[in-house]
Design a protein around this motif. Structure first.
Motif, PDB file in Angstrom:
ATOM      1  N   GLU A   1       0.555  -0.926  -0.274  1.00  0.00           N
ATOM      2  CA  GLU A   1       0.324  -0.036  -0.627  1.00  0.00           C
ATOM      3  C   GLU A   1       0.853   0.917   0.465  1.00  0.00           C
ATOM      4  N   ILE A   2       1.013   2.277  -1.141  1.00  0.00           N
ATOM      5  CA  ILE A   2       1.142   3.811  -0.337  1.00  0.00           C
ATOM      6  C   ILE A   2       0.723   3.988   0.688  1.00  0.00           C
ATOM      7  N   TYR A   3       1.432   5.342   0.940  1.00  0.00           N
ATOM      8  CA  TYR A   3       1.574   5.550   2.596  1.00  0.00           C
ATOM      9  C   TYR A   3       2.188   7.054   2.494  1.00  0.00           C
ATOM     10  N   GLY A   4       1.151   7.828   3.093  1.00  0.00           N
ATOM     11  CA  GLY A   4       1.400   9.401   3.047  1.00  0.00           C
ATOM     12  C   GLY A   4       0.249  10.458   3.323  1.00  0.00           C
ATOM     13  N   GLU A   5       0.987  11.657   3.814  1.00  0.00           N
ATOM     14  CA  GLU A   5      -0.500  12.282   3.892  1.00  0.00           C
ATOM     15  C   GLU A   5      -1.059  12.774   3.254  1.00  0.00           C
ATOM     16  N   LYS A   6      -2.537  12.435   4.779  1.00  0.00           N
ATOM     17  CA  LYS A   6      -3.268  12.895   4.025  1.00  0.00           C
ATOM     18  C   LYS A   6      -3.752  13.477   3.376  1.00  0.00           C
ATOM     19  N   GLY A   7      -4.758  13.285   2.749  1.00  0.00           N
ATOM     20  CA  GLY A   7      -5.120  14.082   1.967  1.00  0.00           C
ATOM     21  C   GLY A   7      -4.140  14.798   0.123  1.00  0.00           C
ATOM     22  N   TYR A   8      -3.372  14.223   0.239  1.00  0.00           N
ATOM     23  CA  TYR A   8      -2.483  14.273  -0.953  1.00  0.00           C
ATOM     24  C   TYR A   8      -2.020  13.158  -1.827  1.00  0.00           C
ATOM     25  N   THR A   9      -1.676  13.112  -3.007  1.00  0.00           N
ATOM     26  CA  THR A   9      -1.443  11.419  -4.195  1.00  0.00           C
ATOM     27  C   THR A   9      -0.008  11.785  -3.787  1.00  0.00           C
ATOM     28  N   THR A  10       0.238  10.758  -4.318  1.00  0.00           N
ATOM     29  CA  THR A  10       1.822  10.507  -4.267  1.00  0.00           C
ATOM     30  C   THR A  10       2.519  10.991  -5.029  1.00  0.00           C
ATOM     31  N   ASN A  11       2.894  11.997  -5.917  1.00  0.00           N
ATOM     32  CA  ASN A  11       2.995  12.431  -6.282  1.00  0.00           C
ATOM     33  C   ASN A  11       3.722  14.585  -5.884  1.00  0.00           C
ATOM     34  N   GLU A  12       2.247  14.247  -5.333  1.00  0.00           N
ATOM     35  CA  GLU A  12       2.387  15.340  -4.426  1.00  0.00           C
ATOM     36  C   GLU A  12       3.228  15.502  -3.044  1.00  0.00           C
ATOM     37  N   ARG A  13       3.106  14.676  -2.569  1.00  0.00           N
ATOM     38  CA  ARG A  13       3.447  14.084  -1.633  1.00  0.00           C
ATOM     39  C   ARG A  13       4.811  14.596  -1.629  1.00  0.00           C
ATOM     40  N   ASN A  14       5.038  13.907  -2.675  1.00  0.00           N
ATOM     41  CA  ASN A  14       6.583  13.731  -2.948  1.00  0.00           C
ATOM     42  C   ASN A  14       7.595  14.801  -3.404  1.00  0.00           C
ATOM     43  N   SER A  15       6.715  16.224  -3.919  1.00  0.00           N
ATOM     44  CA  SER A  15       7.723  17.545  -4.067  1.00  0.00           C
ATOM     45  C   SER A  15       6.891  18.363  -3.920  1.00  0.00           C
ATOM     46  N   ILE A  16       5.187  18.785  -3.571  1.00  0.00           N
ATOM     47  CA  ILE A  16       4.738  19.544  -3.032  1.00  0.00           C
ATOM     48  C   ILE A  16       5.049  20.446  -1.992  1.00  0.00           C
ATOM     49  N   ARG A  17       4.850  19.236  -0.535  1.00  0.00           N
ATOM     50  CA  ARG A  17       4.573  18.303   0.416  1.00  0.00           C
ATOM     51  C   ARG A  17       6.050  18.499   0.644  1.00  0.00           C
ATOM     52  N   PRO A  18       6.059  19.092   2.442  1.00  0.00           N
ATOM     53  CA  PRO A  18       7.445  18.654   2.917  1.00  0.00           C
ATOM     54  C   PRO A  18       7.445  17.463   3.396  1.00  0.00           C
ATOM     55  N   ALA A  19       8.615  17.036   3.936  1.00  0.00           N
ATOM     56  CA  ALA A  19       8.267  15.537   4.632  1.00  0.00           C
ATOM     57  C   ALA A  19       9.804  15.408   5.393  1.00  0.00           C
ATOM     58  N   LEU A  20       9.158  14.422   6.673  1.00  0.00           N
ATOM     59  CA  LEU A  20      10.630  14.694   7.835  1.00  0.00           C
ATOM     60  C   LEU A  20      10.833  12.954   7.984  1.00  0.00           C
ATOM     61  N   ASP A  21      11.989  12.454   7.748  1.00  0.00           N
ATOM     62  CA  ASP A  21      12.625  10.998   7.691  1.00  0.00           C
ATOM     63  C   ASP A  21      13.817  10.617   8.799  1.00  0.00           C
ATOM     64  N   VAL A  22      13.526  10.005   9.365  1.00  0.00           N
ATOM     65  CA  VAL A  22      14.816   8.731  10.200  1.00  0.00           C
ATOM     66  C   VAL A  22      15.757   8.654   8.745  1.00  0.00           C
ATOM     67  N   ASN A  23      17.167   9.166   9.126  1.00  0.00           N
ATOM     68  CA  ASN A  23      17.824   8.270   7.780  1.00  0.00           C
ATOM     69  C   ASN A  23      18.457   7.505   9.146  1.00  0.00           C
ATOM     70  N   GLY A  24      19.027   7.741   9.843  1.00  0.00           N
ATOM     71  CA  GLY A  24      19.553   6.308  10.277  1.00  0.00           C
ATOM     72  C   GLY A  24      19.726   6.622  11.386  1.00  0.00           C
ATOM     73  N   ILE A  25      19.384   5.549  13.352  1.00  0.00           N
ATOM     74  CA  ILE A  25      19.669   5.252  14.073  1.00  0.00           C
ATOM     75  C   ILE A  25      20.029   4.275  14.747  1.00  0.00           C
ATOM     76  N   TRP A  26      20.978   4.456  15.419  1.00  0.00           N
ATOM     77  CA  TRP A  26      21.809   3.895  16.466  1.00  0.00           C
ATOM     78  C   TRP A  26      21.823   3.706  17.761  1.00  0.00           C
ATOM     79  N   GLY A  27      22.808   2.368  18.023  1.00  0.00           N
ATOM     80  CA  GLY A  27      22.551   2.274  19.886  1.00  0.00           C
ATOM     81  C   GLY A  27      22.592   1.072  20.514  1.00  0.00           C
TER      82      GLY A  27
END
Ligand code: BES
Ligand code: MN
Ligand code: MN
Length: 462
Positions: free
Chosen positions: A285-311
């Motif tokens: 399933e696709i995933y992301g901010e409610k109310g926006y399409t995939t192409n919108e989510r990855n271009s005109i909308r901001p995003a926050l992602d963890v790129n690495g996590i350790w400990g």
């Protein structure tokens, strides 16, 4: 401008060989062990610019990696195009996932590249795409068709934040003066769906460190009685998105420019196949901010992602331990008009405010940059559009990209000129990942299209 096709056909093998030579140099900017290769790559770019017909080429020293500058000025009354690109590449890790060594380029056919693609780190991002410009210049000078002035600025720190470029631009405003900046460091929708990138997202990159007890502890003797920094960090990170997948940092969306329904409808016209997208990534399933399409989510909308996590303990088997520290690297992709330093501050304030008293948090800012949008009613865009129409027989689709080239917004601010992003890579070329590649067809199509841009830009500037 005559079609470059015959010239390209005649010189195809040499164009590939010369690019291979550059691809063999592991110019990895993130790792200081490759400093010599950085220099070697810069020297190689210089030699190629000279061979292609630049009159003046220099490898310019900076506090960091050198910048290659080259120019061919034929008449100061004519327009000047400034070409930007980068010769540094991402680290190739993880090495064992490559089917062939990252710095030993090979050509292999793929479903989407039936004419073959060059597999090597940097083949698409950005050595291959940058090299198209050098070969396009060679074509124009060799056939006496260069219609305007050209300047090249090829840097070696793009993948690590372009710090020295900022330094270089500030000190060389006059030298870099231009009428338009031309960059091939993005992608296009598909070989039969040409597109021009009209936007890039901004970026804020931070690292967080959460410290609990002053040392690692036995998780039986202390478990349940002390704050485990990994438990706390993951909880804090999880709270950064709400149930609609919106970012919870107060004020985060305040300056986001919302597109009109008309603009969103226009965006929706770009071809996108949800089933293929899911199949390609093997997700149900696709995933992301409610109310926006995939192409919108990855271009005109901001995003926050963890790129690495350790400990804690990540070796083989089980070790019963509560670690003293936990870490994460977090990127925020930003859109107009989010200011990256404001957003970074908002993140810092918020993250500190949600930190329980039982742990300490330290936030380090890595780098950032502003988002960029280029108007499609500009002279530069029209010239690019005409160039694609000539070589693809199709009108290119304007497309906002989700990636970042932070220096583009800075160019506009410092050099007061617009940037045209003529990318020829495909999303499936897996830049930054193992098995990065660049289609031979795309490489040659770029070389064919670029001179047309020179022609139409000069013509429209009159
Ligand atoms: N060429 C990419 C950016 C890109 C790729 C934009 C495809 C649009 C489409 C560039 O080399 C890159 O990787 N940029 C980094 C940011 C940089 C500050 C490390 C990025 O987007 O993660
Ligand atoms: Mn790049
Ligand atoms: Mn990159």
């Amino acid at each position: 401008m005559k079609s470059a096709k015959p010239y390209i056909q005649e010189n195809k093998q040499r164009f590939i060989d010369e690019l291979f030579h550059l691809l063999k140099i592991p110019s990895i900017s993130a790792d200081s062990a490759y400093k010599d290769d950085i220099i070697k790559a810069a020297e190689t770019v210089k030699e190629n610019l000279e061979k292609a017909g630049c009159d003046k080429v220099e490898v310019c020293e900076t506090p960091g990696n050198p910048i290659v500058y080259g120019e061919k000025i034929i008449d100061t009354n004519l327009p000047t195009i400034l070409v930007y690109g980068h010769y540094d590449v991402q680290p190739p890790d993880p090495l064992d996932l490559w089917d062939s060594p990252p710095f030993e380029p090979v050509i292999k056919k793929t479903a989407i590249h039936p004419e073959g693609a060059i597999f090597a780190r940097g083949s698409c991002d950005d050595k291959g795409q940058m090299f198209m410009h050098i070969k396009a210049l060679e074509y124009m000078t060799q056939t006496n068709q260069l219609p305007c002035n050209v300047k090249f600025m090829i840097e070696g720190e793009e993948e690590v934040g372009s710090e020295s470029l900022e330094w270089f631009v500030a000190r060389n405003l006059e030298k870099l003066a231009n009428d338009i900046i031309l960059i091939s460091d993005t992608g296009m929708i598909a070989p039969d769906v040409p597109s021009i990138t009209t936007g890039l997202r901004g970026l804020s990159y931070v690292e967080v460190e959460v410290t609990g007890p002053n040392r690692d502890l036995h998780s039986g003797l202390y478990g349940g009685a002390v704050a485990n920094p990994i438990n706390i960090l993951t909880k804090m990170i999880a709270s950064l998105h709400d149930e609609n997948n919106q970012i919870t940092i107060p004020g985060f969306y305040d300056s986001v420019i919302e597109l009109t329904d008309k603009e969103r409808d226009k965006m929706g016209e770009a071809p996108f196949n949800k089933e293929e997208y899911k199949k390609d990534l093997d997700i149900d399933e696709i995933y992301g901010e409610k109310g926006y399409t995939t192409n919108e989510r990855n271009s005109i909308r901001p995003a926050l992602d963890v790129n690495g996590i350790w400990g804690g303990y990540i070796g083989e088997g089980a070790k019963t331990v509560i670690a003293s520290k936990a870490y994460a690297k977090i990127s925020m992709r930003l859109v107009p008009d989010q200011d990256w330093s404001t957003i970074t501050e908002l993140f810092k304030t918020h993250f500190e405010s949600i930190t329980p008293k039982a742990v300490k948090v330290k936030i380090t800012i890595h780098h950032g940059g502003q988002a960029y949008v280029t108007p499609i009613d500009s002279l530069g865009y029209r010239a690019a559009e005409k160039a694609y129409e000539k070589t693809f027989n199709k009108t290119p689709i304007p497309q906002r990209s989700g990636g970042s080239i932070p220096i583009v917004a800075l160019f506009e601010k410092q050099l007061k000129s617009k940037t045209i992003l003529m990318g020829f890579g495909l999303d499936s070329d897996v830049i930054h990942s193992p098995n990065e590649h660049f289609g031979i067809w795309n490489y040659l199509k770029g070389i064919e299209t670029i001179p047309q841009f020179y022609h139409y830009f000069t013509e429209l500037s009159n």
